[in-house]
Design an enzyme around this catalytic site. Structure first.
Site, mmCIF file in Angstrom:
data_model
loop_
_atom_site.group_PDB
_atom_site.id
_atom_site.type_symbol
_atom_site.label_atom_id
_atom_site.label_comp_id
_atom_site.label_asym_id
_atom_site.label_seq_id
_atom_site.Cartn_x
_atom_site.Cartn_y
_atom_site.Cartn_z
ATOM 1 N N ARG A 50 0.834 -1.213 0.000
ATOM 2 C CA ARG A 50 0.000 0.000 0.000
ATOM 3 C C ARG A 50 0.866 1.260 0.000
ATOM 4 O O ARG A 50 0.568 2.240 -0.691
ATOM 5 C CB ARG A 50 -0.946 -0.010 1.212
ATOM 6 C CG ARG A 50 -1.917 1.165 1.222
ATOM 7 C CD ARG A 50 -2.967 1.041 2.300
ATOM 8 N NE ARG A 50 -2.420 1.227 3.641
ATOM 9 C CZ ARG A 50 -3.134 1.151 4.768
ATOM 10 N NH1 ARG A 50 -4.431 0.850 4.713
ATOM 11 N NH2 ARG A 50 -2.573 1.330 5.935
ATOM 12 N N LYS A 149 -2.359 7.168 1.142
ATOM 13 C CA LYS A 149 -2.174 7.463 2.573
ATOM 14 C C LYS A 149 -1.068 8.513 2.664
ATOM 15 O O LYS A 149 0.099 8.194 2.883
ATOM 16 C CB LYS A 149 -1.832 6.174 3.324
ATOM 17 C CG LYS A 149 -2.006 6.278 4.828
ATOM 18 C CD LYS A 149 -2.005 4.901 5.473
ATOM 19 C CE LYS A 149 -1.932 4.967 6.981
ATOM 20 N NZ LYS A 149 -3.049 5.656 7.625
ATOM 21 N N GLU A 182 -15.940 6.726 5.079
ATOM 22 C CA GLU A 182 -15.153 6.065 6.128
ATOM 23 C C GLU A 182 -15.184 6.955 7.356
ATOM 24 O O GLU A 182 -16.005 7.872 7.451
ATOM 25 C CB GLU A 182 -13.724 5.806 5.641
ATOM 26 C CG GLU A 182 -12.971 7.058 5.220
ATOM 27 C CD GLU A 182 -11.510 6.815 4.864
ATOM 28 O OE1 GLU A 182 -10.934 5.783 5.261
ATOM 29 O OE2 GLU A 182 -10.930 7.688 4.195
HETATM 30 N N1 PMP Z 1 -9.106 5.257 6.984
HETATM 31 C C1 PMP Z 1 -8.183 6.191 7.266
HETATM 32 C C2 PMP Z 1 -8.394 7.585 6.786
HETATM 33 C C3 PMP Z 1 -7.026 5.840 7.987
HETATM 34 O O1 PMP Z 1 -6.091 6.757 8.258
HETATM 35 C C4 PMP Z 1 -6.856 4.499 8.414
HETATM 36 C C5 PMP Z 1 -5.593 4.098 9.135
HETATM 37 N N2 PMP Z 1 -5.583 4.446 10.476
HETATM 38 C C6 PMP Z 1 -7.873 3.574 8.134
HETATM 39 C C7 PMP Z 1 -8.977 3.991 7.393
HETATM 40 C C8 PMP Z 1 -7.754 2.144 8.562
HETATM 41 O O2 PMP Z 1 -6.755 1.490 7.808
HETATM 42 P P1 PMP Z 1 -5.863 0.324 8.396
HETATM 43 O O3 PMP Z 1 -6.785 -0.784 8.766
HETATM 44 O O4 PMP Z 1 -4.944 -0.044 7.299
HETATM 45 O O5 PMP Z 1 -5.159 0.880 9.594
#
Ligand code: PMP
Length: 295
Positions: A50, A149, A182
């Site tokens: 990622r 990210k 989200e």
């Molecule tokens: N959405 C956002 C905006 C995030 O920053 C994160 C990570 N903290 C997530 C979702 C969750 O992703 P992950 O399960 O890979 O931590």
């Protein structure tokens, strides 16, 4: 604490980055947050993949191969002798001048921090949490794809401020069509009539590693899953709701915007998936060979 900085492991006090680094000046860079459970780096390959996809989209060249980055990460975990930790991996555009032109930055800066994880209180998992919907919308894909990210989290931070002002841990973020995308640092799931649903990534969400793990766990159990479109109406009327994230893992949601979700208690599918995740997290990843003393 030893920090990985551009190929070297240095003490925290010496881990310094230039004020001309475009990560600092413009939020120009990408990052990952990764967990270590009992010496096992959870889904490390997926996190690294990622990271490189985020970097590709912003045309940031990482001066290590993915395999070298995996090695650098496990090496930093081992050097810090931590069995349970949170890893912050940052790749910024590197030092340049005061203009935004990334071409002025000759070499990306690579930092790996292995820190102690601040866990959520157990009562969040037992009783669930309440959410509010942020007025700030998730940045649309055509402006900056939320699958990147990036080091620029202001959009999420503005929504997080709204959550905190409302006395909540997290906020639901809608996309510019008013559909659920989200949360500020977590993905969101709901259950309706036995079907597990989460917004599809085209709604404007990060492709969460925990989200993918939960979908895998559900499919292994032959539960019906849907990556779909949902509005607040669907969330308010869900049978269950929960958040997923590297820090949060799986947190039940029992209220949104003053509406109680179902009976106001964590639901059965949420509990099943949380138990399954707690079992998965110590075996689905890369085992770090720790120095003798901490084995
Ligand atoms: N959405 C956002 C905006 C995030 O920053 C994160 C990570 N903290 C997530 C979702 C969750 O992703 P992950 O399960 O890979 O931590």
């Amino acid at each position: 604490m030893l920090i990985y900085l551009d190929g070297n492991l240095v003490p925290k006090e010496e881990a310094l980055v230039s004020v001309f680094d475009h990560g600092f000046l413009y939020g120009d860079g990408v990052f990952e947050g990764i967990r270590v459970y009992e010496g096992n780096v959870f889904r490390l390959q997926e996190h690294i993949a990622r990271l490189y996809e985020s970097a590709k989209t912003i045309a940031l060249e990482i001066p290590l191969t993915q395999e070298e980055m995996i090695q650098a990460t496990t090496r930093t975990v081992a050097a810090n002798e931590k069995q349970d930790a949170y890893i912050r991996l940052v790749v910024s555009r590197g030092p340049g001048d005061l203009g935004i032109d990334p071409a002025k930055c000759k070499q990306a800066t690579v930092v790996i921090i292995v820190a102690t994880i601040a866990l959520y209180p157990e009562e969040h998992y037992q009783n669930g949490v309440k959410l509010v919907t942020a007025s700030v919308r998730r940045i649309p894909m055509e402006s900056l794809d939320p699958r990147v990210k990036s080091l620029n989290y202001l959009n999420n931070i503005l929504a997080k401020l709204e959550a905190k002002n409302a006395g909540c841990l997290e906020a639901v973020m809608l996309n510019h069509h008013g559909l659920v995308a989200e949360c500020t640092a977590d993905n969101i799931f709901m259950v309706k009539n036995g079907v597990l649903k989460t917004p599809d990534l085209m709604q404007g969400a990060l492709a969460g590693i925990t989200r993918a793990a939960v979908l895998d766990l559900a499919r292994e159990r032959s539960l019906e899953t849907q990556e779909t479109v949902m509005a607040l109406h669907d969330l308010y009327n869900a049978d269950e709701c929960f958040l997923t994230g590297t820090g949060a893992e799986i947190v039940p949601v029992v209220g949104i915007d003053g509406r109680q979700i179902h009976d106001g208690k964590p639901g059965p599918m949420t509990k099943t998936l949380l138990a399954a995740f707690r079992e998965l997290r110590v075996r689905d990843g890369v085992k770090v060979a720790m120095p003798q003393a901490v084995r």
